[in-house]
Design an enzyme around this catalytic site. Structure first.
Site, PDB file in Angstrom:
ATOM      1  N   SER A 138       1.030  66.287  20.961  1.00  0.00           N
ATOM      2  CA  SER A 138       1.124  65.021  21.692  1.00  0.00           C
ATOM      3  C   SER A 138      -0.204  64.741  22.358  1.00  0.00           C
ATOM      4  O   SER A 138      -0.971  65.673  22.664  1.00  0.00           O
ATOM      5  CB  SER A 138       2.221  65.112  22.764  1.00  0.00           C
ATOM      6  OG  SER A 138       2.179  63.988  23.622  1.00  0.00           O
ATOM      7  N   TYR A 151       7.089  69.358  29.595  1.00  0.00           N
ATOM      8  CA  TYR A 151       6.846  68.902  28.221  1.00  0.00           C
ATOM      9  C   TYR A 151       5.346  68.876  27.935  1.00  0.00           C
ATOM     10  O   TYR A 151       4.892  69.388  26.913  1.00  0.00           O
ATOM     11  CB  TYR A 151       7.442  67.508  28.021  1.00  0.00           C
ATOM     12  CG  TYR A 151       7.091  66.880  26.682  1.00  0.00           C
ATOM     13  CD1 TYR A 151       7.876  67.123  25.562  1.00  0.00           C
ATOM     14  CD2 TYR A 151       5.977  66.047  26.541  1.00  0.00           C
ATOM     15  CE1 TYR A 151       7.558  66.565  24.336  1.00  0.00           C
ATOM     16  CE2 TYR A 151       5.652  65.492  25.319  1.00  0.00           C
ATOM     17  CZ  TYR A 151       6.455  65.743  24.219  1.00  0.00           C
ATOM     18  OH  TYR A 151       6.122  65.189  23.001  1.00  0.00           O
TER      19      TYR A 151
END
Length: 254
Positions: A138, A151
């Site tokens: 990400s 996360y």
């Protein structure tokens, strides 16, 4: 990586980016095997794409990973590409008490899952003359989102692991590439149509073009400014990034 003539195993292939990449790769004539926890979703995707195969897999369970790897080696021995895509993205609050069950689930799914899956198939992949391991990380691996601190940390750790593994495999036939998406409008958080989220179709189109290279990182244009995290000045960058999100909060499904 080459975009045709592969046999590709994809974790988290029943929704969002994983499902869209599975479809795009299938349409290019690759043999695609998707995986996920829910048999009904696996059946739905494979029915929509004749020739696509599926393996039921719980990426949080080492025994399930071992069983999936055994199935691949037995039923799909030509597999030469592993796409580690499965992941979850719950919100958290680093300024308050953290739910330990949630935190462990995130670490097990987003970090240990791809590490274990790759470990289970690495010796098989080394036997192929042209193999690729792909990880979906990400943009938050480079610039963390404060409302999703754990996360972001799992993706930063996955990026670090990818760097190490790429070096360790540099004298083998196995390439390692990292796909680092921006905010894409999928159901990972909430499919909202928010103009800040990149439409899934646009993301897949740009990603497929980038995948055709041997670049270690597969980045769409929207990610590149944040990927160039400015070293010692990163605190100012992270603060500005998170303030912009705080001023315009990400919508959450209710």
């Amino acid at each position: 990586m080459k975009l045709t003539g592969n046999t590709i195993f994809i974790t988290g292939g029943t929704s969002g980016i994983g499902r869209a990449l599975a479809q795009a790769l299938h349409e290019r004539g690759n043999r695609v095997i998707i995986s996920g926890r829910r048999r009904a979703l696996l059946d739905e995707v494979t029915a929509a794409h004749p020739g696509m195969a599926a393996i039921q897999l719980d990426i949080t369970d080492p025994a399930s990973i071992a069983q999936a790897a055994e199935t691949i080696r037995r039923d799909f021995p030509e597999t030469n590409v592993l796409l580690n895509n499965a992941g979850i993205m719950p919100f958290d609050d680093a300024a308050g008490e953290i739910d330990d069950v949630m935190a462990q689930g995130l670490l097990t799914t987003n970090l240990l899952g791809p590490i274990r899956m790759t470990s289970a198939l690495i010796e098989h992949l080394k036997t192929k003359s042209d193999a690729t391991i792909l990880y979906t990380s990400s943009v938050l691996a480079f610039v963390p989102l404060a409302t999703n601190a754990i996360y972001s940390a799992t993706k930063a750790a996955l990026h670090s692991y990818t760097l190490s593994q790429r070096f360790q495999l540099c004298n083998t036939s196995v390439k390692v590439q990292e796909i680092a998406p921006p905010w894409v409008d999928t159901d990972l958080i909430y499919r909202s149509g928010d103009p800040r989220a990149m439409p899934l179709g646009d993301f897949i189109e740009q990603t497929m073009l980038a995948l055709a290279s041997d670049d270690p990182e597969i980045l769409v244009d929207a990610v590149k400014p944040l990927r160039d995290n400015p070293g010692a000045q990163e605190h100012a960058l992270v603060t500005a990034f998170n303030q912009s999100v705080a001023d315009n909060p990400i919508p959450v499904a209710v």
